[in-house]
Structure formats: C-alpha cells, structure tokens
Design a protein around this motif. Structure first.
Motif: not given
Length: 93
Positions: A70-93
């Motif tokens: 999810k890029v902003n409120e209305s735009q979602k983009l699909r990527f291959d899992r291998s296209a993720i370079r890094s996790v900036v912040q993990q979801e807080q449980a």
C-alpha cells in the motif's frame, strides 16, 4: 620427497588466495543472502518496507510469492516477495 615439498611450496600461494577469497568474499555473501531470505520469509501485514527499486510502502497482503504494498490511501502495488530489499519498521503487535 623433495619434489613433493617443492610442488606444495609452489601451490601454497594459490591455496592461500582461495582461503582468503572464501573468508572475505564468499562466506560473508552467503550470510547476507541468508539474512535477506529470512527477512523476506518473515514479512507480515503492516510492515513498512522498501523495494529494490526504492519504493516505500506498507505491506497490505502477502501471498506465496507476491506482496501487495500500500503506497497511499488508494494505491496498492503488487511485487514479487524477492523484490523487497528491507523492512524499515515491523508492525507493532
């Protein structure tokens, strides 16, 4: 016996170079690749991520090999899992 020692003495610089290449180039690369694979397998909905193309967003959905970001409120983009370079912040449980 003397011939064998001379042959080993001639091969020793090559053997030392192979060992140096392994410990300074090959082994660290394998460790980094293992960490990246682990990070990509542990992606969760809500994680803030950066793709290899530099896109920043939040993981909205995860399939086997596809991540919806999810890029902003209305735009979602699909990527291959291998296209993720890094996790900036993990979801807080």
């Amino acid at each position: 016996m003397n011939d064998i020692l001379q042959m080993l003495a001639g091969l020793s610089p090559i053997l030392i170079m192979v060992v140096v290449f392994y410990f300074f180039l090959i082994r660290p690369q394998q460790k980094r690749q293992k960490q990246v694979n682990q990070m990509q397998q542990n992606l969760a909905k809500g994680d803030q991520v950066v793709t290899i193309g530099g896109l920043h967003g939040v993981v909205d959905a995860i399939d086997e090999n596809v991540v919806v970001i999810k890029v902003n409120e209305s735009q979602k983009l699909r990527f291959d899992r291998s296209a993720i370079r890094s996790v900036v912040q993990q979801e807080q449980a």
